[in-house]
Structure formats: structure tokens, C-alpha cells
Design a protein around this motif. Structure first.
Motif, PDB file in Angstrom:
ATOM      1  N   HIS A  97       0.933  -1.056  -0.110  1.00 51.01           N
ATOM      2  CA  HIS A  97      -0.098   0.036  -0.040  1.00 51.01           C
ATOM      3  C   HIS A  97       0.922   1.157  -0.117  1.00 51.01           C
ATOM      4  O   HIS A  97       0.577   2.331  -0.623  1.00 51.01           O
ATOM      5  N   TYR A  98       1.970   1.385   0.729  1.00 48.09           N
ATOM      6  CA  TYR A  98       2.922   2.304   0.839  1.00 48.09           C
ATOM      7  C   TYR A  98       3.335   2.599  -0.802  1.00 48.09           C
ATOM      8  O   TYR A  98       3.354   3.922  -1.020  1.00 48.09           O
ATOM      9  N   ALA A  99       3.574   1.866  -1.496  1.00 47.98           N
ATOM     10  CA  ALA A  99       4.228   1.868  -2.763  1.00 47.98           C
ATOM     11  C   ALA A  99       2.983   2.217  -3.751  1.00 47.98           C
ATOM     12  O   ALA A  99       3.220   3.190  -4.748  1.00 47.98           O
ATOM     13  N   LEU A 100       1.734   1.888  -3.376  1.00 45.84           N
ATOM     14  CA  LEU A 100       0.592   2.232  -4.231  1.00 45.84           C
ATOM     15  C   LEU A 100       0.284   3.958  -4.101  1.00 45.84           C
ATOM     16  O   LEU A 100       0.072   4.623  -5.159  1.00 45.84           O
ATOM     17  N   ILE A 101       0.678   4.166  -2.923  1.00 44.93           N
ATOM     18  CA  ILE A 101       0.310   5.592  -2.559  1.00 44.93           C
ATOM     19  C   ILE A 101       1.305   6.493  -2.931  1.00 44.93           C
ATOM     20  O   ILE A 101       0.931   7.771  -3.589  1.00 44.93           O
ATOM     21  N   ALA A 102       2.543   5.888  -2.840  1.00 45.44           N
ATOM     22  CA  ALA A 102       3.682   6.760  -3.452  1.00 45.44           C
ATOM     23  C   ALA A 102       3.433   7.200  -4.926  1.00 45.44           C
ATOM     24  O   ALA A 102       3.827   8.123  -5.486  1.00 45.44           O
ATOM     25  N   ASP A 103       3.169   5.997  -5.618  1.00 48.76           N
ATOM     26  CA  ASP A 103       2.911   6.118  -7.051  1.00 48.76           C
ATOM     27  C   ASP A 103       1.611   7.116  -7.418  1.00 48.76           C
ATOM     28  O   ASP A 103       1.824   7.901  -8.385  1.00 48.76           O
ATOM     29  N   LEU A 104       0.681   6.862  -6.736  1.00 48.11           N
ATOM     30  CA  LEU A 104      -0.481   7.957  -6.763  1.00 48.11           C
ATOM     31  C   LEU A 104      -0.141   9.177  -6.616  1.00 48.11           C
ATOM     32  O   LEU A 104      -0.464  10.123  -7.371  1.00 48.11           O
ATOM     33  N   ILE A 105       0.683   9.466  -5.665  1.00 52.88           N
ATOM     34  CA  ILE A 105       1.125  10.973  -5.539  1.00 52.88           C
ATOM     35  C   ILE A 105       2.029  11.488  -6.390  1.00 52.88           C
ATOM     36  O   ILE A 105       1.852  12.763  -7.109  1.00 52.88           O
ATOM     37  N   ALA A 106       3.131  10.422  -6.791  1.00 50.17           N
ATOM     38  CA  ALA A 106       3.888  10.958  -8.137  1.00 50.17           C
ATOM     39  C   ALA A 106       2.896  11.446  -9.266  1.00 50.17           C
ATOM     40  O   ALA A 106       3.226  12.356 -10.027  1.00 50.17           O
ATOM     41  N   HIS A 107       1.658  10.444  -9.474  1.00 48.99           N
ATOM     42  CA  HIS A 107       0.892  11.023 -10.700  1.00 48.99           C
ATOM     43  C   HIS A 107       0.231  12.383 -10.387  1.00 48.99           C
ATOM     44  O   HIS A 107      -0.032  13.079 -11.478  1.00 48.99           O
ATOM     45  N   TYR A 108      -0.161  12.699  -9.073  1.00 51.37           N
ATOM     46  CA  TYR A 108      -0.753  13.983  -8.845  1.00 51.37           C
ATOM     47  C   TYR A 108       0.287  15.151  -9.107  1.00 51.37           C
ATOM     48  O   TYR A 108      -0.206  16.019  -9.794  1.00 51.37           O
ATOM     49  N   ARG A 109       1.310  14.829  -8.780  1.00 51.12           N
ATOM     50  CA  ARG A 109       2.271  15.986  -8.875  1.00 51.12           C
ATOM     51  C   ARG A 109       2.623  16.258 -10.263  1.00 51.12           C
ATOM     52  O   ARG A 109       2.783  17.420 -10.757  1.00 51.12           O
ATOM     53  N   ALA A 110       2.546  15.048 -11.230  1.00 50.03           N
ATOM     54  CA  ALA A 110       2.815  15.242 -12.830  1.00 50.03           C
ATOM     55  C   ALA A 110       1.730  15.882 -13.449  1.00 50.03           C
ATOM     56  O   ALA A 110       1.820  16.587 -14.172  1.00 50.03           O
ATOM     57  N   ASN A 111       0.446  15.847 -12.664  1.00 51.58           N
ATOM     58  CA  ASN A 111      -0.760  16.207 -13.538  1.00 51.58           C
ATOM     59  C   ASN A 111      -1.342  17.343 -12.948  1.00 51.58           C
ATOM     60  O   ASN A 111      -2.503  18.059 -13.486  1.00 51.58           O
ATOM     61  N   ILE A 112      -0.930  17.777 -11.819  1.00 53.00           N
ATOM     62  CA  ILE A 112      -1.554  19.321 -11.101  1.00 53.00           C
ATOM     63  C   ILE A 112      -0.335  20.207 -10.939  1.00 53.00           C
ATOM     64  O   ILE A 112       0.205  20.072  -9.828  1.00 53.00           O
ATOM     65  N   PRO A 113       0.115  20.786 -11.980  1.00 54.60           N
ATOM     66  CA  PRO A 113       1.149  21.756 -11.720  1.00 54.60           C
ATOM     67  C   PRO A 113       0.990  22.963 -10.709  1.00 54.60           C
ATOM     68  O   PRO A 113       1.969  23.319 -10.028  1.00 54.60           O
ATOM     69  N   ALA A 114      -0.491  23.254 -10.502  1.00 57.92           N
ATOM     70  CA  ALA A 114      -0.594  24.133  -9.662  1.00 57.92           C
ATOM     71  C   ALA A 114      -0.736  23.756  -8.265  1.00 57.92           C
ATOM     72  O   ALA A 114      -1.019  24.657  -7.209  1.00 57.92           O
ATOM     73  N   LEU A 115      -0.435  22.560  -7.891  1.00 54.18           N
ATOM     74  CA  LEU A 115      -0.505  22.061  -6.509  1.00 54.18           C
ATOM     75  C   LEU A 115       0.521  22.937  -5.775  1.00 54.18           C
ATOM     76  O   LEU A 115       1.516  23.013  -5.910  1.00 54.18           O
ATOM     77  N   ARG A 116      -0.404  23.387  -4.525  1.00 49.47           N
ATOM     78  CA  ARG A 116       0.480  24.295  -3.731  1.00 49.47           C
ATOM     79  C   ARG A 116       1.368  23.284  -2.528  1.00 49.47           C
ATOM     80  O   ARG A 116       0.696  22.922  -1.629  1.00 49.47           O
ATOM     81  N   TYR A 117       2.251  22.493  -3.181  1.00 49.97           N
ATOM     82  CA  TYR A 117       2.912  21.397  -2.574  1.00 49.97           C
ATOM     83  C   TYR A 117       4.325  21.669  -2.014  1.00 49.97           C
ATOM     84  O   TYR A 117       4.997  22.338  -2.417  1.00 49.97           O
ATOM     85  N   HIS A 118       4.348  21.263  -0.464  1.00 48.94           N
ATOM     86  CA  HIS A 118       5.821  21.412   0.068  1.00 48.94           C
ATOM     87  C   HIS A 118       6.238  20.105   0.648  1.00 48.94           C
ATOM     88  O   HIS A 118       5.340  19.708   1.729  1.00 48.94           O
ATOM     89  N   ALA A 119       7.298  19.477   0.590  1.00 49.80           N
ATOM     90  CA  ALA A 119       7.898  18.070   1.037  1.00 49.80           C
ATOM     91  C   ALA A 119       8.508  18.447   1.796  1.00 49.80           C
ATOM     92  O   ALA A 119       9.728  19.583   1.894  1.00 49.80           O
ATOM     93  N   VAL A 120       8.750  17.697   3.129  1.00 47.10           N
ATOM     94  CA  VAL A 120       9.394  18.126   4.386  1.00 47.10           C
ATOM     95  C   VAL A 120       9.976  16.752   4.837  1.00 47.10           C
ATOM     96  O   VAL A 120       8.996  15.801   4.899  1.00 47.10           O
ATOM     97  N   ARG A 121      11.326  16.631   4.853  1.00 50.95           N
ATOM     98  CA  ARG A 121      11.570  15.073   5.140  1.00 50.95           C
ATOM     99  C   ARG A 121      12.002  15.090   6.843  1.00 50.95           C
ATOM    100  O   ARG A 121      12.394  16.078   7.552  1.00 50.95           O
ATOM    101  N   TYR A 122      11.542  13.861   7.410  1.00 50.37           N
ATOM    102  CA  TYR A 122      11.433  13.787   8.972  1.00 50.37           C
ATOM    103  C   TYR A 122      12.889  13.916   9.255  1.00 50.37           C
ATOM    104  O   TYR A 122      13.195  14.505  10.320  1.00 50.37           O
ATOM    105  N   GLU A 123      13.727  13.238   8.455  1.00 54.23           N
ATOM    106  CA  GLU A 123      15.201  13.301   8.922  1.00 54.23           C
ATOM    107  C   GLU A 123      15.856  14.647   8.896  1.00 54.23           C
ATOM    108  O   GLU A 123      16.578  15.122   9.718  1.00 54.23           O
ATOM    109  N   ASP A 124      15.366  15.628   7.988  1.00 52.17           N
ATOM    110  CA  ASP A 124      15.863  16.853   8.007  1.00 52.17           C
ATOM    111  C   ASP A 124      15.564  17.784   9.080  1.00 52.17           C
ATOM    112  O   ASP A 124      16.061  18.480   9.695  1.00 52.17           O
ATOM    113  N   VAL A 125      14.022  17.709   9.724  1.00 50.48           N
ATOM    114  CA  VAL A 125      13.501  18.089  10.912  1.00 50.48           C
ATOM    115  C   VAL A 125      14.396  17.830  12.116  1.00 50.48           C
ATOM    116  O   VAL A 125      14.675  18.531  12.862  1.00 50.48           O
TER     117      VAL A 125
END
Length: 601
Positions: free
Chosen positions: A495-523
Motif C-alpha cells: 500500500h505504501y508503494a501504491l500511494i507513493a505512485d499515486l502522489i507522483a501521478h498527482y504531482r505530474a498532472n497538477i502543476p498548480a498544486l501548492r505542495y511542500h515536501a518535508v523530510r522527517y530526517e531533515d527536521v
């Protein structure tokens, strides 16, 4: 005639069980000849002869498969035998045959609630109130479901209705209401209600344990242990008491003592799923990693034995395929967007797979005076079910959004937006001076396309964490999010892989998405830098208080509630390294995602 028993485990033939055509059932007055069989079953149960009772009940249902009292008696027998899935199937049949059967509706709701199927439990709890609007137990069911579904204000209303209908104080209802208030962070009010509950009846274990867990959540550990002692006196050797004691001891840093308590309990009848998982987490803290993973495995196996749901693989793949097929760049270019309201605080969507660090970020942000904590809000998921009805569409979500091309539905997204914001207001999470509120419902990222249509200006904060750490952490807990993917290690990774692929699809198809990724390790490594960047993305000034999220007094209603009361630590970062051999079977599933996200093994 096929003599084979039904695969559901009821003990009935398939033609008299899951393949039964309800239209062929005889009217109730035509089933009187089976009454002697039911009397035989009742007598056998009184004589402690379940085998004879089963024979009589199955014979009765062979002749009259729609007989509700026989179905209910067989359901009870299957529950006593630990055949939980079969017991649930029999209840479902009763409710299908007679949707106004309050007893069956009540039992089914409680069973669904017990295994975390909140959406389905809510459907039946609502029906219980339709059947019996002046029945206190019906309102108690709604209180239980709404509290667990993080709609605490609605749950509070129904618990207070119970007290009004009873016209007296009731120990159990007061304890339920106290727990509800605790989830709202109203700890002092909860204490007073627990005290009233125990004044009425000091022998109700639920009340004593609930109070102990409330004190533990409020970091009042000595008082929590006093209440645990009281609970132990009421129920020596009780697993829930032992688990509560172990939890308090572990939060005090007494890991060895907590583990010893659980180990002694396991010498008897064995530990339950929750106790085994806690044992695993304690062993992990002590560095005994192979033993810890063995405990996680045992906890999952035990849960499945007790009727926990397995991953709904086909439903998950179908859902992802439909979402990818609908939310394409070409189609999105033709769909309207909801307008942004300026008269009410706006959502900040904190998305990410469970156990990826979303609670840490919510606790951090909600220290800010302009950001209120919403916690896990189910309202986006509600919108996916509402769209078909609201748009009068013959299609289900997401295809129901095609109605937005119609002239009379062009403002349909504004209606969905307003429904969401109305539910937020009813939930009581908005506070004076707040411009924003958080929504960190796990796996909201499944519906990034709908979120963008409803709230095109909303900040979307995506928590990333090493996929092996996420999968390991999910596996060490009992979660129902993600179509029950946490039931097994392989399905968690799938399920993790399925959702990760779905997010990649959204990001590729919604250029206007107001999106910001944060890495737990960086925090963990660069807390101030990351939080400054995060607040800047949202559009709020940096507040140094956000660096001390552990001082946030709100109660976080997630499995991470204890961790976020500690200062930022790094012991969970790359924890998977201690479990490389155990995680090896899921590495092929996760390797492409690990590489795509810039992690290594």
C-alpha cells in the motif's frame, strides 16, 4: 444440492448462508415449526453443550434461514467460540433481512467499532438512532463512534443525550463522556466526570482504567499508577490493566519494569495483539531487535486469529486506478475550482503515510498562535461519498465530478468546500486569532486531486521519511488506515508503494498544486531551518515557540501522542537498519520508491 459448508465459517450450507436469496424467505409466521429446535438449542446452551446447540441451530436455519432469533443465537455461539468473522457475517444477514432489528444493529456496530471499521460502524450507528431515537443505547453507540472518529463534539452531544434520556447519572456513560472530553484536551473536566463515575460505582474497570490513561496522557504518572493499582485490585491479571501499567512505566523510562510486567502476563493465557506490539516496542527500546520483530509478528498473527481484517487489495488497486484515470492534466484543465473563503480559517493539509512524522509537524505548527490543531479530520473522505448525492450523479467518485461540467453544477465544489468547513466548525477546533487549522488525516494524499479542486490555495505539507522506517513503524502498531494494509508486512509495503505512485501521478498532472515536501530526517537534523521554511511556505512569520513542540499541552489523538511530548530525538531515524534481514522480503516492492525519494539502503 451442494452440502458443502459456507466459506464464511457460519456452519451453514452456502445456499442457506452467503448465497441465500433473501427474496425466497418464508414469512415469519410460516417458520413456527422450527421453534422446538430453538428450544433444544437453548436447553443445550444452559447445559453447557455447545455442540448440541450448534446442531439444533443449524437444523433450524436449514429449514428457516431467515429466522432472526436463530441467527442471533448462532451469532452468539460463534462469538463464544472465537469465530469472530462468522459471527459478524450472521449479524450482517440479520440486518439485511430486517434493517429495523435494533439488537442486531447494536451488536454489529460494536463489532465494527472494535476492529476499527469506523465508516461502516457510523452507518449502522446512525441507523440505530433512526430505529430508536429515544433509546439511550442508540445515542451511546453514536457517542462511541463519533469519539473514535475524531468528531468529539458530536460524540459529546450524544453522550449528554444518553444522560438526558436516562434522567440520572450513569457510571459508564459518565466515563465515556470523560474520555470524550479528554480527547478534546478538556482534562480537568474529564477528571471531574471520572470522579463522579467512581462515586456512583467504584467497581467499573472501564472508568478506573480510562482515568488512569487520562492521567498518563496528561503526564501525571504517579497518579496514573495509583489508578492502575485500583484497577489491578478490581481485575487481577487483566491484560488491559497490565498494558496500561506497562505504558506508564515506559513513559517514566522504566522500560525493563514495563517489559517484566507484560512478560509475566504472557506466562498465563498469552498476550493479545496490543500487548504483543507494546512488548515489541519495549524490546526495541532495549536493543533486543530480533525479539522485538518476533513480538510484532506474533501481534499481527494474533490479531488475524481474532478476526482482524486483511488488506483489501482489490479495492485498493481499483481505487488507485480510478483516481489516476480521472485526475489527468487534460481533464483538470477543464474542471472549475472552488473559490477561497476569507471569512473563516483555512486548512493546512499535512499529508503522509501513517508513522511518517505528521503528528510531529502538527504539534510544531499548532504552537503558533495563528494555527489551530485539527488533528485527523475525516471530512475529505466524507466529501468523496457526498459528491455523488450532492451532484445528483449516476456515477460514483471520482467520476461523479464530471457533473461539474454541467451548467447547474458549476458551483458544486463550493458546496463541497462549505460542507467541509461547516464540519470543521462543528468539531470545535477553531480558536480565537487563528488564521489556519491543520488537517492531518492519514492518507489524505490519496485525494490530492479533490483537495486541490476544493481548496486550490491550501498549503499541502507532505511528510517524507525513509520508506523502510515507515513500513516498520506501521507494522509495529495496530492501524486500520489504508484499507487495513497494516495487517501484514507485505501488504503494508504494497500500500505504501501504491500511494507513493499515486502522489507522483498527482504531482505530474497538477502543476498548480501548492505542495511542500518535508523530510522527517531533515527536521531532526536541522529543526529551525526546516520549521522556518515550512512557516514561510504557509505564509506565517517564524515563532521560536514552534521549536519547543513538546510543551504543546494539547492531546494528540494518534499512536505518536507520547513521542511528541518529548524533545526532538533521533532514535527513530533509520531505525530500519536494526531490522534489515526481517525487512528484506519487502525491499523489492520499496526499492523504486526509496530511489525516487532520494534515500538509500
Amino acid at each position: 444440492m451442494d452440502p458443502a459448508p459456507c466459506p464464511c465459517g457460519s456452519g451453514l450450507r452456502r445456499q442457506r448462508c452467503c448465497a441465500l436469496d433473501l427474496a425466497t424467505l418464508s414469512p415469519p409466521d410460516a417458520t413456527a415449526p422450527v421453534v422446538p429446535l430453538l428450544e433444544q438449542a437453548e436447553a443445550a446452551l444452559r447445559d453447557n453443550d455447545p455442540a448440541a446447540a450448534e446442531i439444533a441451530l443449524c437444523a433450524a436455519l436449514e429449514l428457516a434461514p431467515g429466522r432472526e432469533d436463530a441467527l442471533f443465537a448462532l451469532h452468539r455461539l460463534r462469538r463464544q467460540q472465537g469465530r469472530i468473522s462468522a459471527a459478524e457475517t450472521l449479524l450482517r444477514r440479520m440486518v439485511s433481512i430486517n434493517p429495523n432489528n435494533f439488537a442486531a444493529t447494536n451488536e454489529l456496530t460494536l463489532m465494527l467499532l472494535g476492529r476499527g471499521a469506523l465508516a461502516e460502524a457510523e452507518t449502522h450507528a446512525r441507523n440505530a438512532i433512526r430505529i430508536a431515537p429515544r433509546n439511550a443505547q442508540a445515542h451511546n453507540l453514536m457517542g462511541l463512534v463519533m469519539t473514535e472518529a475524531n468528531r468529539a463534539l458530536i460524540g459529546e452531544y450524544h453522550y449528554r443525550e444518553v444522560l438526558r434520556l436516562l434522567d440520572r447519572d450513569d457510571a459508564v456513560t459518565l466515563a465515556n463522556l470523560a474520555w470524550n472530553l479528554k480527547t478534546q484536551g478538556r482534562i480537568e473536566e474529564a477528571r471531574l466526570l471520572y470522579a463522579r463515575s467512581l462515586d456512583i460505582n467504584p467497581t467499573v474497570l472501564q472508568s478506573v482504567l480510562g482515568w488512569a490513561r487520562t492521567e498518563e496522557a496528561d503526564r501525571k504518572f504517579p497518579r496514573a499508577l495509583e489508578l492502575v493499582e485500583q484497577a489491578e485490585a478490581l481485575a487481577p491479571g487483566n491484560q488491559a490493566v497490565a498494558l496500561t501499567r506497562a505504558t506508564v512505566l515506559a513513559r517514566q523510562g522504566e522500560t525493563e519494569a514495563a517489559l517484566a510486567r507484560l512478560s509475566r502476563l504472557g506466562e498465563g493465557n498469552g498476550l493479545g495483539p496490543a500487548e504483543l506490539s507494546e512488548q515489541g516496542r519495549l524490546l526495541d527500546r532495549l536493543g533486543r531487535y530480533p525479539e522485538a520483530f518476533a513480538a510484532y509478528d506474533a501481534g499481527k498473527s494474533r490479531a488475524l486469529e481474532l478476526g482482524a481484517r486483511r488488506y483489501l487489495d482489490d479495492a485498493a488497486r481499483d481505487m488507485a486506478a480510478r483516481l489516476r484515470g480521472f485526475f489527468t492534466e487534460r481533464r483538470l484543465a477543464t474542471l472549475p475550482r472552488a473559490t477561497t473563503r476569507t471569512d473563516t480559517p483555512q486548512p493546512i493539509f499535512i499529508v503522509g503515510f501513517p508513522r511518517s512524522g505528521t503528528t510531529l509537524i502538527e504539534q510544531t505548527l499548532s504552537v503558533h498562535p495563528r494555527i489551530a490543531a485539527g488533528d485527523e479530520l475525516p471530512f475529505i473522505n466524507d466529501a468523496t461519498h457526498l459528491a455523488q448525492r450532492l451532484f445528483a450523479s449516476p456515477l460514483t467518485y471520482p467520476d461523479a465530478l464530471c457533473e461539474l461540467w454541467m451548467g447547474d453544477q458549476r458551483e458544486g465544489l463550493d458546496l463541497l468546500r462549505d460542507h467541509y468547513l461547516a464540519r470543521v466548525r462543528q468539531a470545535g477546533i477553531l480558536r480565537e486569532g487563528a488564521r489556519w487549522f491543520t488537517d492531518k488525516m492519514p492518507l489524505n494524499e490519496t485525494h490530492l486531486g479533490l483537495i486541490h479542486l476544493m481548496f486550490p490555495e491550501a498549503p499541502i505539507i507532505h511528510l517524507l521519511r525513509h520508506p523502510l522506517d515507515v513500513v516498520l513503524s506501521v507494522y509495529s502498531n495496530h492501524l486500520t488506515h489504508g484499507l487495513f494494509c497494516a495487517a501484514e508486512l507485505a501488504t503494508t509495503a504494497k500500500h505504501y508503494a501504491l500511494i507513493a505512485d499515486l502522489i507522483a501521478h498527482y504531482r505530474a498532472n497538477i502543476p498548480a498544486l501548492r505542495y511542500h515536501a518535508v523530510r522527517y530526517e531533515d527536521v531532526v537534523d536541522h529543526q529551525e531551518r526546516e520549521i522556518r521554511a515550512l512557516l514561510g511556505f504557509i505564509g506565517e512569520a517564524f515563532d521560536p515557540a514552534c521549536l519547543q513542540f513538546e510543551k504543546n499541552q494539547r492531546y494528540a489523538r494518534t499512536a505518536s501522542y507520547a513521542q511528541v511530548t518529548e524533545k526532538l530525538y533521533d532514535r527513530s531515524r533509520y531505525r530500519y537498519r536494526h531490522y534489515r534481514s526481517q525487512l528484506e522480503p519487502v525491499l523489492p516492492l520499496l526499492a523504486p520508491i526509496i530511489e525516487r525519494l532520494g534515500y538509500t539502503v
